[in-house]
Design a protein around this motif. Structure first.
Motif, PDB file in Angstrom:
ATOM      1  N   PHE A 118       0.724  -1.309  -0.077  1.00 11.56           N
ATOM      2  CA  PHE A 118      -0.075  -0.005   0.137  1.00 11.56           C
ATOM      3  C   PHE A 118       0.646   1.350  -0.136  1.00 11.56           C
ATOM      4  O   PHE A 118       0.317   2.522   0.004  1.00 11.56           O
ATOM      5  N   ASN A 119       2.116   1.200  -0.062  1.00 17.01           N
ATOM      6  CA  ASN A 119       2.882   2.382   0.474  1.00 17.01           C
ATOM      7  C   ASN A 119       3.421   2.901  -1.191  1.00 17.01           C
ATOM      8  O   ASN A 119       4.023   2.043  -2.048  1.00 17.01           O
ATOM      9  N   PHE A 120       3.432   4.138  -1.330  1.00 15.66           N
ATOM     10  CA  PHE A 120       3.842   4.963  -2.668  1.00 15.66           C
ATOM     11  C   PHE A 120       5.081   5.866  -2.060  1.00 15.66           C
ATOM     12  O   PHE A 120       4.788   6.608  -1.291  1.00 15.66           O
ATOM     13  N   GLU A 121       6.154   5.366  -2.804  1.00 14.81           N
ATOM     14  CA  GLU A 121       7.516   6.475  -2.359  1.00 14.81           C
ATOM     15  C   GLU A 121       7.400   7.475  -3.153  1.00 14.81           C
ATOM     16  O   GLU A 121       7.120   7.552  -4.567  1.00 14.81           O
ATOM     17  N   LEU A 122       7.519   8.730  -2.547  1.00 15.69           N
ATOM     18  CA  LEU A 122       7.108   9.920  -3.137  1.00 15.69           C
ATOM     19  C   LEU A 122       8.125  10.137  -4.391  1.00 15.69           C
ATOM     20  O   LEU A 122       7.893  10.667  -5.537  1.00 15.69           O
ATOM     21  N   THR A 123       9.439   9.757  -4.291  1.00 18.92           N
ATOM     22  CA  THR A 123      10.548   9.825  -5.433  1.00 18.92           C
ATOM     23  C   THR A 123      10.301   8.996  -6.518  1.00 18.92           C
ATOM     24  O   THR A 123      10.846   9.341  -7.623  1.00 18.92           O
ATOM     25  N   ARG A 124       9.441   7.960  -6.232  1.00 21.41           N
ATOM     26  CA  ARG A 124       9.353   7.007  -7.300  1.00 21.41           C
ATOM     27  C   ARG A 124       7.780   6.777  -7.826  1.00 21.41           C
ATOM     28  O   ARG A 124       7.406   5.999  -8.546  1.00 21.41           O
ATOM     29  N   MET A 125       6.938   7.801  -7.492  1.00 23.20           N
ATOM     30  CA  MET A 125       5.751   7.654  -7.706  1.00 23.20           C
ATOM     31  C   MET A 125       5.307   8.261  -9.163  1.00 23.20           C
ATOM     32  O   MET A 125       6.183   8.842  -9.752  1.00 23.20           O
ATOM     33  N   ASP A 126       4.216   7.522  -9.847  1.00 22.66           N
ATOM     34  CA  ASP A 126       4.059   8.135 -11.260  1.00 22.66           C
ATOM     35  C   ASP A 126       3.868   9.487 -11.130  1.00 22.66           C
ATOM     36  O   ASP A 126       3.055  10.047 -10.533  1.00 22.66           O
TER      37      ASP A 126
END
Length: 479
Positions: free
Chosen positions: A374-382
């Motif tokens: 469920f985690n989205f890393e900010l620097t790798r987000m679409d």
């Protein structure tokens, strides 16, 4: 230093998978014209070097020959595709090229079966993809690649795709069955010195509610009638199915190739409804209109070759009425208002009103497609998703956003941040899945190193010229 070694190796491998193990024609800007063959001094970095002109056999790996100019062409392709080669030396890149050839050679020795029809179909798709960006000008394409004929280009593309296929299949055999136990993950983490443990960037948990405008029965029937008309015109009046595709289909992926797809009974690629219809047809037959999530189709079964079915199809999607669009927009406005005034929680509203099946029953909670958590890393987000949530505070509800996807021309959604984890040093409990992936990578690398060490000994390998001065990680020089 163990973690740094893992990351370095996988950066190189990820970069080379873009170029050495594929022949990527998905973007015309990625096409690199052959220049005069040149080779940099092998120990120098990729970018800051003195170049000398040379060509010849740089290496032999089993049945494969690597020319001096091959590495320059591959580096040019990687740069054009946006790969970050900063800090990588030609020796490191050349070593990975040797590795891919070793995989391919051993795959042949192990009698890995090449799916020739799949390779040919991939070549067809690649050529059609380029031609679509060159306005169908084959002569321009041949001139660009300095080929005398289309067949010469196809032959070269076939060999490159085949070798990449062999290398990938062999790599899969080496690493495909490797797993890590919880105890191995714990041991891996505890073995990393505390001052070398990775830092994970800010991560968000996101939730969504999606409302999709409803297609009317009249709009569906209009599309079905239109497809039936195409079928009659082709069967009774001799019209061309391919011409109908070029004028009417809404499948942008297959349109440049006249709507063509190759299906294989053993390798599912299409949605179930599409496959079921195609595999129930006789050669030369045109199906009745049928529905998938993408819209309505008719299929022309062009050729059956054993397990392979060559089909062409036309896709039409029903029109959306302005009334349906307004109704969907009004509904999501109302849902948002109820969440803000406390009548419903976001999760309750998602379960009751959202049309997004993948997230609806999780209270709208979105799954990261890369990590499957469920985690989205900010620097790798679409980038598009990032632009939609970058200004949201925790618990705040976004404005109503209009969006689209492969299936829906229009959809309305609202987003919220349900949790935020700031930059932090790796924590075994909180970051178990990420640490598990690192442990798996470490185990895979060690398996590859063991396989390489054993296979290099049994394979004829000859390194020529300045590459003999490289300090390879693997014993390519057999010292």
């Amino acid at each position: 230093m163990r973690l740094k070694t893992i990351n370095s190796k996988f950066i190189i491998k990820a970069a080379l998978l873009v170029g050495f193990m594929s022949f990527n024609f998905s973007n015309a800007q990625e096409i690199i014209e052959d220049e005069a063959p040149q080779v940099e001094k092998a120990k120098d970095s990729v970018v800051n070097t003195t170049r000398i002109k040379a060509d010849g056999v740089a290496a032999v790996v089993g049945d494969f020959i690597i020319l001096e100019s091959d590495l320059d062409r591959e580096i040019a392709q990687l740069k054009a595709q946006g790969a970050d080669l900063k800090g990588l030396t030609r020796c490191e890149l050349f070593g990975s090229l040797l590795e891919s050839k070793l995989y391919a050679h051993q795959a042949i020795q192990d009698s890995v079966i090449v799916n020739e029809l799949y390779i040919k179909s991939r070549v067809d798709q690649q050529i059609q993809g380029i031609l679509g960006q060159l306005n169908g000008d084959m002569s321009k394409l041949l001139k660009f690649y300095k080929k005398d004929s289309e067949q010469a280009l196809r032959d070269e593309m076939y060999e490159i795709n085949k070798n990449a296929y062999l290398a990938q299949e062999m790599q899969g055999k080496v690493t495909g069955d490797i797993e890590v136990t919880p105890e191995e993950v714990r041991t891996f983490f505890n073995d990393i010195p505390k001052d070398e443990r990775p830092t994970f960037g800010t991560e968000l948990k996101l939730a969504e509610i999606v409302i999709i405008p409803e297609v009317t029965e009249e709009a569906k029937q209009a599309v079905i009638d239109k497809l039936k008309g195409f079928k009659v015109d082709i069967e009774e009046n001799g019209s061309s199915f391919t011409t109908k595709v070029l004028f009417y289909t809404e499948d942008a992926a297959s349109k440049p190739d006249g709507g063509k797809y190759t299906l294989n009974r053993k390798q599912p690629r299409m949605v179930k409804e599409f496959r079921d219809v195609a595999f129930s047809m006789q050669e030369g037959e045109i199906s009745e209109p049928f529905e998938t999530d993408f819209g309505y189709h008719i299929i022309y079964l062009e050729k059956i070759r054993g397990q392979e079915y060559d089909v062409r199809h036309i896709l039409l999607r029903p029109e959306l009425t302005q009334e349906a669009i307004k109704k969907a927009k009004d509904e999501i406005d109302e849902v948002r208002a109820k969440i803000i005034d406390g009548t419903l929680t976001f999760a309750e509203a998602a379960r009751e009103f959202s049309d997004q099946k993948e997230t609806k029953f999780e209270g709208g909670q979105m799954t990261n497609p890369t990590t499957q958590d469920f985690n989205f890393e900010l620097t790798r987000m679409d980038p598009e998703l990032y632009s939609q949530i970058q200004d949201l505070k925790d618990g705040e509800i976004s404005e109503v956003l209009q969006d689209e996807d492969r299936i829906n021309r229009i959809k309305f959604k609202i987003l919220t941040v349900t949790d935020r984890i700031d930059d932090h040093e790796a924590d075994f409990a909180k970051d178990y899945l990420k640490i598990k992936n690192l442990a798996l990578q470490d185990k895979q690398i060690r398996a590859v190193e063991k396989w390489q060490k054993e296979t290099i000994v049994d394979t004829y390998i000859k390194i020529n010229g300045e590459y003999r001065d490289c300090d390879f990680q693997s014993n390519w020089l057999k010292k």
